[in-house]
Design a protein around this motif. Structure first.
Motif, PDB file in Angstrom:
ATOM      1  N   VAL A 195      10.404 -21.424  -5.321  1.00  0.00           N
ATOM      2  CA  VAL A 195       9.009 -20.914  -5.174  1.00  0.00           C
ATOM      3  C   VAL A 195       8.188 -22.267  -4.386  1.00  0.00           C
ATOM      4  CG1 VAL A 195       6.906 -20.557  -6.456  1.00  0.00           C
ATOM      5  CG2 VAL A 195       9.002 -19.386  -7.119  1.00  0.00           C
ATOM      6  N   LEU A 196       8.690 -23.328  -4.873  1.00  0.00           N
ATOM      7  CA  LEU A 196       7.922 -24.617  -4.314  1.00  0.00           C
ATOM      8  C   LEU A 196       7.794 -24.649  -2.547  1.00  0.00           C
ATOM      9  CD1 LEU A 196       7.002 -27.568  -4.669  1.00  0.00           C
ATOM     10  CD2 LEU A 196       9.525 -28.291  -4.685  1.00  0.00           C
ATOM     11  N   ARG A 197       8.831 -24.133  -1.926  1.00  0.00           N
ATOM     12  CA  ARG A 197       8.808 -23.950  -0.795  1.00  0.00           C
ATOM     13  C   ARG A 197       8.333 -22.718  -0.135  1.00  0.00           C
ATOM     14  NH1 ARG A 197      13.265 -26.138   3.680  1.00  0.00           N
ATOM     15  NH2 ARG A 197      12.251 -25.761   5.553  1.00  0.00           N
ATOM     16  N   TYR A 198       8.967 -21.581  -0.627  1.00  0.00           N
ATOM     17  CA  TYR A 198       8.644 -20.455  -0.133  1.00  0.00           C
ATOM     18  C   TYR A 198       7.635 -19.369  -0.759  1.00  0.00           C
ATOM     19  CZ  TYR A 198      12.844 -21.922   2.608  1.00  0.00           C
ATOM     20  OH  TYR A 198      13.924 -22.517   3.089  1.00  0.00           O
ATOM     21  N   GLY A 199       7.207 -19.795  -1.874  1.00  0.00           N
ATOM     22  CA  GLY A 199       6.265 -19.040  -2.798  1.00  0.00           C
ATOM     23  C   GLY A 199       6.931 -18.009  -3.497  1.00  0.00           C
ATOM     24  N   SER A 200       6.127 -17.281  -4.566  1.00  0.00           N
ATOM     25  CA  SER A 200       6.885 -16.099  -5.250  1.00  0.00           C
ATOM     26  C   SER A 200       7.178 -14.947  -4.644  1.00  0.00           C
ATOM     27  CB  SER A 200       5.838 -16.162  -6.389  1.00  0.00           C
ATOM     28  OG  SER A 200       5.527 -17.198  -7.224  1.00  0.00           O
ATOM     29  N   THR A 201       7.513 -13.911  -5.004  1.00  0.00           N
ATOM     30  CA  THR A 201       7.851 -12.682  -4.594  1.00  0.00           C
ATOM     31  C   THR A 201       6.652 -12.151  -3.620  1.00  0.00           C
ATOM     32  OG1 THR A 201       9.123 -12.127  -6.503  1.00  0.00           O
ATOM     33  CG2 THR A 201       8.718 -10.519  -4.705  1.00  0.00           C
ATOM     34  N   ARG A 202       5.465 -12.241  -4.240  1.00  0.00           N
ATOM     35  CA  ARG A 202       4.200 -11.862  -3.426  1.00  0.00           C
ATOM     36  C   ARG A 202       4.164 -12.504  -2.149  1.00  0.00           C
ATOM     37  NH1 ARG A 202       0.372 -12.597  -7.230  1.00  0.00           N
ATOM     38  NH2 ARG A 202       0.105 -10.393  -7.628  1.00  0.00           N
ATOM     39  N   ALA A 203       4.582 -13.694  -2.046  1.00  0.00           N
ATOM     40  CA  ALA A 203       4.516 -14.591  -0.836  1.00  0.00           C
ATOM     41  C   ALA A 203       5.463 -14.088   0.139  1.00  0.00           C
ATOM     42  CB  ALA A 203       4.619 -16.204  -0.946  1.00  0.00           C
ATOM     43  N   LEU A 204       6.411 -13.360  -0.443  1.00  0.00           N
ATOM     44  CA  LEU A 204       7.558 -13.022   0.531  1.00  0.00           C
ATOM     45  C   LEU A 204       7.548 -11.440   1.079  1.00  0.00           C
ATOM     46  CD1 LEU A 204      10.361 -14.661  -1.291  1.00  0.00           C
ATOM     47  CD2 LEU A 204       9.412 -15.487   0.840  1.00  0.00           C
ATOM     48  N   CYS A 205       6.304 -10.942   0.695  1.00  0.00           N
ATOM     49  CA  CYS A 205       6.225  -9.588   0.870  1.00  0.00           C
ATOM     50  C   CYS A 205       4.967  -9.252   2.044  1.00  0.00           C
ATOM     51  CB  CYS A 205       5.980  -8.601  -0.261  1.00  0.00           C
ATOM     52  SG  CYS A 205       5.723  -7.029  -0.334  1.00  0.00           S
ATOM     53  N   LEU A 206       5.499  -8.372   3.053  1.00  0.00           N
ATOM     54  CA  LEU A 206       4.563  -7.979   4.091  1.00  0.00           C
ATOM     55  C   LEU A 206       3.857  -6.773   3.853  1.00  0.00           C
ATOM     56  CD1 LEU A 206       6.193  -9.226   7.154  1.00  0.00           C
ATOM     57  CD2 LEU A 206       4.258 -10.120   6.231  1.00  0.00           C
ATOM     58  N   GLY A 207       4.858  -5.851   3.091  1.00  0.00           N
ATOM     59  CA  GLY A 207       4.487  -4.439   2.841  1.00  0.00           C
ATOM     60  C   GLY A 207       5.044  -3.637   1.948  1.00  0.00           C
ATOM     61  N   ILE A 208       4.522  -2.674   1.078  1.00  0.00           N
ATOM     62  CA  ILE A 208       4.898  -1.959   0.113  1.00  0.00           C
ATOM     63  C   ILE A 208       4.758  -0.377   0.316  1.00  0.00           C
ATOM     64  CG2 ILE A 208       5.381  -3.992  -1.551  1.00  0.00           C
ATOM     65  CD1 ILE A 208       2.829  -2.574  -2.884  1.00  0.00           C
ATOM     66  N   GLU A 209       5.478   0.330  -0.048  1.00  0.00           N
ATOM     67  CA  GLU A 209       5.283   1.652  -0.337  1.00  0.00           C
ATOM     68  C   GLU A 209       5.276   1.995  -1.954  1.00  0.00           C
ATOM     69  OE1 GLU A 209       7.459   5.250   1.795  1.00  0.00           O
ATOM     70  OE2 GLU A 209       8.587   4.636  -0.061  1.00  0.00           O
ATOM     71  N   VAL A 210       3.998   2.710  -2.189  1.00  0.00           N
ATOM     72  CA  VAL A 210       4.016   2.983  -3.674  1.00  0.00           C
ATOM     73  C   VAL A 210       3.680   4.508  -3.969  1.00  0.00           C
ATOM     74  CG1 VAL A 210       2.605   2.131  -5.583  1.00  0.00           C
ATOM     75  CG2 VAL A 210       2.768   0.727  -3.698  1.00  0.00           C
ATOM     76  N   VAL A 211       4.113   5.129  -5.260  1.00  0.00           N
ATOM     77  CA  VAL A 211       3.862   6.229  -5.234  1.00  0.00           C
ATOM     78  C   VAL A 211       2.924   6.074  -6.685  1.00  0.00           C
ATOM     79  CG1 VAL A 211       4.822   8.504  -6.659  1.00  0.00           C
ATOM     80  CG2 VAL A 211       5.966   7.282  -4.873  1.00  0.00           C
ATOM     81  N   LEU A 212       1.826   6.847  -6.548  1.00  0.00           N
ATOM     82  CA  LEU A 212       0.858   6.597  -7.682  1.00  0.00           C
ATOM     83  C   LEU A 212       0.848   7.492  -8.865  1.00  0.00           C
ATOM     84  CD1 LEU A 212      -2.381   6.431  -5.147  1.00  0.00           C
ATOM     85  CD2 LEU A 212      -1.084   4.462  -6.186  1.00  0.00           C
ATOM     86  N   ALA A 213       0.288   7.421  -9.689  1.00  0.00           N
ATOM     87  CA  ALA A 213       0.117   8.113 -10.883  1.00  0.00           C
ATOM     88  C   ALA A 213       0.277   9.557 -10.898  1.00  0.00           C
ATOM     89  CB  ALA A 213      -0.826   7.792 -11.995  1.00  0.00           C
ATOM     90  N   ASP A 214      -0.512   9.901  -9.734  1.00  0.00           N
ATOM     91  CA  ASP A 214      -0.693  11.443  -9.618  1.00  0.00           C
ATOM     92  C   ASP A 214       0.250  11.909  -8.787  1.00  0.00           C
ATOM     93  OD1 ASP A 214      -1.417  10.501  -7.399  1.00  0.00           O
ATOM     94  OD2 ASP A 214      -3.642  11.199  -7.507  1.00  0.00           O
ATOM     95  N   GLY A 215       1.293  11.146  -8.007  1.00  0.00           N
ATOM     96  CA  GLY A 215       2.308  11.378  -7.347  1.00  0.00           C
ATOM     97  C   GLY A 215       1.999  11.294  -5.627  1.00  0.00           C
ATOM     98  N   ARG A 216       0.852  10.818  -5.442  1.00  0.00           N
ATOM     99  CA  ARG A 216       0.373  10.619  -4.194  1.00  0.00           C
ATOM    100  C   ARG A 216       1.290   9.359  -3.555  1.00  0.00           C
ATOM    101  NH1 ARG A 216      -5.781  10.105  -3.448  1.00  0.00           N
ATOM    102  NH2 ARG A 216      -5.567   8.888  -5.447  1.00  0.00           N
ATOM    103  N   VAL A 217       1.576   9.392  -2.047  1.00  0.00           N
ATOM    104  CA  VAL A 217       2.435   8.203  -1.709  1.00  0.00           C
ATOM    105  C   VAL A 217       1.224   7.431  -0.800  1.00  0.00           C
ATOM    106  CG1 VAL A 217       4.072   7.298  -0.205  1.00  0.00           C
ATOM    107  CG2 VAL A 217       4.348   9.618  -1.612  1.00  0.00           C
ATOM    108  N   LEU A 218       1.165   6.172  -1.387  1.00  0.00           N
ATOM    109  CA  LEU A 218       0.426   4.980  -0.546  1.00  0.00           C
ATOM    110  C   LEU A 218       1.263   4.257   0.278  1.00  0.00           C
ATOM    111  CD1 LEU A 218      -2.355   3.419  -0.612  1.00  0.00           C
ATOM    112  CD2 LEU A 218      -1.423   2.078  -2.298  1.00  0.00           C
ATOM    113  N   ASN A 219       1.244   4.318   1.522  1.00  0.00           N
ATOM    114  CA  ASN A 219       1.870   3.772   2.725  1.00  0.00           C
ATOM    115  C   ASN A 219       1.043   2.453   3.138  1.00  0.00           C
ATOM    116  OD1 ASN A 219       3.522   2.902   4.742  1.00  0.00           O
ATOM    117  ND2 ASN A 219       3.486   4.718   5.887  1.00  0.00           N
ATOM    118  N   LEU A 220       1.653   1.220   2.384  1.00  0.00           N
ATOM    119  CA  LEU A 220       1.290   0.084   3.046  1.00  0.00           C
ATOM    120  C   LEU A 220       2.468  -0.842   3.828  1.00  0.00           C
ATOM    121  CD1 LEU A 220      -0.919  -0.885  -0.327  1.00  0.00           C
ATOM    122  CD2 LEU A 220      -1.896  -0.012   1.768  1.00  0.00           C
TER     123      LEU A 220
END
Lengths: 469, 469
Positions: free
Chosen positions: A149-174
């Motif tokens: 983490v010291l050099r490259y950061g936590s997982t958040r810092a290593l992520c450019l984009g995500i795909e998420v399914v919301l509680a109601d089943g909708r897909v959030l494309n990020l």
């Protein structure tokens, strides 16, 4: 149709486990939590995840997303709930070396991504003991940390984009591959670290970095934590920020290691109050190309810095790895932490705290004296990602007494709060830190988090009871 | 008591401006938007901000927070609204060099923080033309970018903690100095880049970095954008990632520069299709300490890379700065962008887009041919943070025709969308990108953003009408 019938129709009978079939899914790695899920669901793809969440929303059935179940705070506890295992969604969709990205489904195990990156001469820098079981989705959901983490950061810092399914089943494309994007609110970072309580991450665009072509790895003994900070700053100055790992193992750690894993040996012939495992990683020819005498420049930089500090009395002993095998040996002693840090029998109090870098010594003094006052025979010990101020401070108390153990947690966390630190640095909240959230989190922050949870998951079906007290 | 009376009682008459007194606050830097605020409020501290928002909430009065008003998208437009200027909250509370942090109030002007960091041998890496007027709070609210994002990230990446006043006047204290904190949802990043629509940022903990002790700066002419990417990758490989700026100025930019700022001259005696301003920054002695012949190693690395590419025909001309004065001259040609990029008279279409690095050439070809098809006499031009894939593509059309200009924006943004890019890389949305948000943003994302806005600001008093269409 019953709920299970509907889910079976959706996923096929092989992927809806019930009763005894759930056995492999009924505890987490530490064995602290045990549960019997209503069923374990193993969707094949995002659309099945979406369909599951639609059914769960409709029926008000709680769903607990799970990856490798290597978490340490009970975040995947699923008593009587649907456990949503993303293990079959394990495709690495794409590795694009020129763009330095990998696009992976959530169920991809970290070490597979390490391998895929290495095949292109690149490196995926998220690195911790459980990398052979932990998944990308789990790492994102907990914003996992680790040794780099010291050099490259936590997982958040290593992520450019995500795909998420919301509680109601909708897909959030990020699923962005961009390094710059200011088109509205930063939704991505809200789902990262939310432990599956706001949505189910199903895929991600992860950053890769140039693979270090030379490492300089050493175990150093130092007289104090102040000297360790001096070492860190001097190494960063000498190399221009190439320190990848800076891990602190105090005397208590060395004692545990010798007692529990004598096969691994110790770096030095006696115990030292402060030992540091340091690793530099270099990619540029000027650091990696051996000189006429075979010296690798990055190793020489480490040796020179350590030698200069030894003359000043700020380093008392040093072992520098001169081969990959020696490097592995040094790391094996650090990576045994999870194994040796739990008691053979009897109770344990563990924490995962963070304080500002210059307050680590103060924290340890306060925590140790506080614990000793409560239980003079208790064995406190720790291992720390010192470069991040992140300390895994633990205690083996002399007796299994919930009140005593709770008092120990409070002593530690009060010291943390007083020093401007956090009671959860990298493991998250899950179930085991709910009390800490209640006691230490800014009430306005807690209220906003509840507002967010209510807005994103009004039926409270996503990993309910976790994160928010 | 009227609203203005209540605010005057709170802030004192000198800090509630009305009517003509508001004149300096009635437009932004570009002069594209003009407005007459109901009043301009200049609170002295966080508690006054809190009291203002309580009054605004109670009375349903819209509030527009403002810093240096150097934004480019109309984010501080405040017709008939209360403009909340944070200019008096301009204290740098603390600079802690060992911890590499600065704690500053929102109204601190960027260049003051640059100076304060420099006094400690450190550097605050947020760097763009308007740094003499722009404030920390404005930079955070817009997640500002600039010339150093490639190495150090946007404002978000430089921020460890913030203090925010919410719509109802409550204070959210997220002033962490920690590099690791997994205690619940990531609220901080939600407010960063929200353009004052979710809360008012009043203070922040910002990261500082070691100040480069040597720079290598050059203007290079190249045959193509592909060659430019090769140059970027080779420089990163040769130096281990020391490229701080990689700025693209095409032929059209050089033409504008010569016409509008002949005093600045051009680096080369003829126009080139592709010129790149590149800068490396080094902190370590092995890169900064001059050799026996006076050569600075980091400069030699740049020269060697350019020379090798020249032999391959991938670089056609080069000017390397050999003094700080020459470096300033090279940069002055880049920093004139905002000035020369607006027409002397007549209309202008400007964009701030981002595409994946390997798609910049494709984007430019499509955008230019699309614009030419709409208006063959139009003058398209651009300047780009090429290392981030961020292009400021603009057009001077031959006539002031809103329909034509709107069509040009669409041509550009359709190409962006098609290539997986963003219509707003670093300037934000404000008013001027609302149409783009409507057309191009994922509808689920837009819906979640509206949910967030409704949950955090139910009375819609915080910069209403901005960001969300």
């Amino acid at each position: 149709m019953t709920l299970i019938d509907r889910l079976t129709a959706l996923l096929g009978p092989a992927h809806v486990l019930t009763g005894q079939e759930c056995a492999p899914y009924t505890s987490e790695w530490l064995g602290k939590y045990h549960w019997q899920p209503l069923a374990v669901l193993r969707p094949a793809d995002r659309d099945q995840v979406s369909a599951i969440l639609r059914i769960a929303s409709e029926t008000g059935t709680p769903v607990v997303p799970a990856g490798g179940r290597t978490g340490l705070v009970g975040g995947t506890e699923a008593q009587g709930r649907l456990m949503l295992s993303l293990e079959r969604m394990n495709r690495i969709r794409e590795v694009r070396p020129e763009a330095r990205i990998a696009i992976a489904e959530s169920g991809v195990i970290l070490s597979r991504l390490h391998d895929a990156a290495a095949e292109c001469g690149l490196y995926f820098p998220l690195w911790f003991g459980a990398r052979g079981s932990a998944t990308i989705g789990g790492a994102l959901s907990t914003n996992a940390g680790g040794s780099n983490v010291l050099r490259y950061g936590s997982t958040r810092a290593l992520c450019l984009g995500i795909e998420v399914v919301l509680a109601d089943g909708r897909v959030l494309n990020l699923m962005s591959e961009l390094h710059k994007d200011n088109s509205g609110y930063d939704l991505k970072d809200l789902f990262i670290g939310a432990e599956g309580t706001l949505g189910v991450i199903t895929a991600a665009v992860m950053k890769l970095v140039p693979a270090p072509r030379a490492h300089a790895t050493a175990m150093l003994a130092l007289p104090s934590l102040d000297a360790a900070l001096t070492l860190l700053n001097r190494l960063q100055a000498a190399t221009g920020g190439l320190v990848e790992a800076f891990e602190f193992m105090p005397r208590s750690y060395q004692e545990l290691l010798l007692a529990r894993r004598p096969d691994l040996g110790l770096a030095f012939d006696r115990f030292h109050d402060v030992t540091i495992l340091v690793e530099l990683g270099a990619t540029a020819p000027r650091d990696c190309t051996p000189g006429p005498d075979g010296t690798i420049p990055i190793v020489a930089l480490l040796e020179d810095t350590a030698a200069a500090m030894m003359e000043e009395g700020l380093v008392t002993d040093a072992v520098v790895a001169t081969s990959e095998a020696q490097r592995r040996t040094l790391w094996a002693r650090r990576e045994a932490a999870a194994e040796i840090g739990t008691p053979l029998s009897g109770p344990m109090v563990d924490t995962d705290i963070c304080v500002p870098l210059d307050k680590v010594a103060t924290f340890l003094a306060r925590a140790e004296s506080g614990v000793a006052a409560l239980d003079p025979g208790a064995f406190p010990h720790c291992v720390a990602h010192l470069g991040d101020g992140n300390i895994h401070f633990a205690v083996f108390p002399t007796r299994e007494d919930p009140e005593l153990m709770e008092a120990m947690v409070r002593v530690v966390e009060d010291a943390v709060q007083d020093l401007g630190g956090s009671f959860s640095a990298e493991h998250g909240v899950g179930l085991s830190k709910l009390g800490s959230m209640r006691r230490h989190k800014d009430p306005v922050a807690l209220d906003l988090m509840r507002t967010l949870k209510g807005a994103f998951d009004p039926g409270n079906i996503l990993n309910p009871g976790k994160v928010l007290p």
